[in-house]
Design a protein around this motif. Structure first.
Motif, mmCIF file in Angstrom:
data_model
loop_
_atom_site.group_PDB
_atom_site.id
_atom_site.type_symbol
_atom_site.label_atom_id
_atom_site.label_comp_id
_atom_site.label_asym_id
_atom_site.label_seq_id
_atom_site.Cartn_x
_atom_site.Cartn_y
_atom_site.Cartn_z
ATOM 1 N N CYS A 30 0.816 -1.232 0.000
ATOM 2 C CA CYS A 30 0.000 0.000 0.000
ATOM 3 C C CYS A 30 0.842 1.271 0.000
ATOM 4 O O CYS A 30 0.497 2.238 -0.672
ATOM 5 N N LEU A 60 -0.587 0.526 9.202
ATOM 6 C CA LEU A 60 -1.318 0.727 7.944
ATOM 7 C C LEU A 60 -2.670 1.398 8.202
ATOM 8 O O LEU A 60 -3.084 2.286 7.444
ATOM 9 N N ALA A 61 -3.345 0.996 9.267
ATOM 10 C CA ALA A 61 -4.639 1.616 9.591
ATOM 11 C C ALA A 61 -4.450 3.114 9.836
ATOM 12 O O ALA A 61 -5.221 3.949 9.337
ATOM 13 N N TRP A 91 -1.955 4.945 8.732
ATOM 14 C CA TRP A 91 -1.536 5.566 7.454
ATOM 15 C C TRP A 91 -2.757 5.808 6.563
ATOM 16 O O TRP A 91 -2.900 6.888 5.976
ATOM 17 N N MET A 92 -3.639 4.816 6.468
ATOM 18 C CA MET A 92 -4.817 4.975 5.597
ATOM 19 C C MET A 92 -5.737 6.060 6.135
ATOM 20 O O MET A 92 -6.264 6.872 5.367
ATOM 21 N N ALA A 93 -5.929 6.057 7.446
ATOM 22 C CA ALA A 93 -6.831 7.053 8.020
ATOM 23 C C ALA A 93 -6.246 8.464 7.881
ATOM 24 O O ALA A 93 -6.983 9.422 7.632
ATOM 25 N N THR A 143 -3.921 9.534 5.545
ATOM 26 C CA THR A 143 -3.861 9.986 4.153
ATOM 27 C C THR A 143 -5.256 10.074 3.532
ATOM 28 O O THR A 143 -5.451 10.787 2.556
ATOM 29 N N GLY A 144 -6.199 9.328 4.095
ATOM 30 C CA GLY A 144 -7.553 9.331 3.537
ATOM 31 C C GLY A 144 -8.432 10.420 4.113
ATOM 32 O O GLY A 144 -9.213 11.047 3.382
ATOM 33 N N ASP A 145 -8.327 10.664 5.397
ATOM 34 C CA ASP A 145 -9.165 11.686 6.028
ATOM 35 C C ASP A 145 -8.482 12.141 7.325
ATOM 36 O O ASP A 145 -8.883 11.770 8.423
ATOM 37 N N ARG A 169 -10.608 13.968 10.060
ATOM 38 C CA ARG A 169 -11.515 13.097 10.819
ATOM 39 C C ARG A 169 -10.753 12.295 11.877
ATOM 40 O O ARG A 169 -11.182 12.180 13.017
ATOM 41 N N LEU A 170 -9.602 11.749 11.481
ATOM 42 C CA LEU A 170 -8.838 10.942 12.427
ATOM 43 C C LEU A 170 -8.343 11.777 13.595
ATOM 44 O O LEU A 170 -8.460 11.383 14.754
#
Lengths: 77, 215
Positions: free
Chosen positions: B78, B161-162, B164-166, B168-170, B173-174
């Protein structure tokens, strides 16, 4: 993602086939109903990697090859 | 002499009881389960049945290691090559912040670039990229309360990874969901400063290697 296991394949299929798409939509909803978050890893311009959080099946980009479900975030100590 | 030996043996037994009794108990239940499987329920032991107990979920280091290997493979697929190498070599990933005024509502970085250090199962640490001033710790957890193997914690690389995704994705919100603390609450500022120094050295070494890699 699962504690004690890591990556687990939940479902796979071809979204261009109606039967597969229906199955993937149902599985997507089931995971979100179970309280998980869904993200799609993407390659942005310039090769930069990032992810996109999705809340409905229609938000998933057409060219996405996978959706990753993981436990939702909660404030920690 | 005999009395002394007997007393010594008693003391040794008492000291070892914490180790011996659970093993005896476990062996006893294993023996009963085996006998019941072999004989069938109609030939089970004659003494009164105890309440059926679920076998305890035993920590299995092999299972955890395999889980971590899968998690590392997923993380690698990812993130980009630099982030993967950073995690492999340094044990954390840097994620650049994308909000104009820094992380959080109260954070005002004056437009200066900032980033996060993402460690497994530790708070996310925000800092100013140029001065390395620590901005705050963002405590966030991704717990699977179904506890499929007894623990709610994801493997280390899945936790990274969780995050990183949160991020880079939002990111907004995180960060809004996280509990924000001043630097130093959980992560030792001296250790973080060392990690930032290690990151700088690591990047310099990679830059030196880049022409060689291209050539």
């Amino acid at each position: 993602m699962k504690p004690g296991h890591g990556e687990v394949l939940i479902a796979e299929g071809d979204v261009t086939l109606a039967e597969d798409e229906q199955r993937l939509v149902e599985e997507f909803r089931r995971q979100l109903d179970a309280g998980l978050w869904a993200a799609v890893p993407l390659v942005a311009e310039g090769g930069r990697r990032q992810s996109m959080m999705v809340r409905s099946f229609s938000e998933i980009p057409q060219d996405a090859d996978r959706v990753i479900f993981f436990p939702r975030a909660a404030g920690g100590r | 002499m005999l009395l002394v030996l007997a007393a010594t043996a008693l003391v040794a037994l008492a000291l070892l009881s914490d180790l011996i009794i659970p093993r005896l108990d476990e062996g006893w239940h294993r023996l009963r389960a085996r006998r019941q499987r072999l004989d069938g329920p109609e030939h089970s032991f004659a003494w009164p049945r105890r309440r059926h107990r679920e076998p305890p979920l035993v920590y299995d280091p092999g299972r955890e290691r395999r889980a971590e290997q899968r998690a590392r493979a997923l993380l690698r697929s990812c993130v980009n090559e630099e982030e993967w190498a950073m995690y492999r070599d340094l044990g954390f990933i840097r994620v650049w912040g994308g909000q104009a005024n820094g992380p959080g509502e109260e954070g005002d970085t004056g437009g200066a670039p900032y980033a996060y250090l993402v460690y497994p199962h530790k708070p996310i640490l925000a800092y100013l990229a140029q001065t390395h001033r620590l901005l705050g710790e963002y405590c966030v957890e991704f717990l699977d309360e179904t506890r499929p193997y007894g623990s709610a914690r994801l493997p280390d690389s899945d936790d990274v990874l969780a995050k990183w995704m949160a991020l880079t994705g939002d990111e907004r919100r995180l960060i809004a969901m996280a509990n924000m603390h001043l630097p130093g609450r959980q992560l030792d500022p001296a250790q973080v400063t060392r990690d930032l120094w290690r990151l700088k050295q690591w990047e310099r070494a990679r830059m030196r290697e880049t022409p060689a890699r291209i050539g």
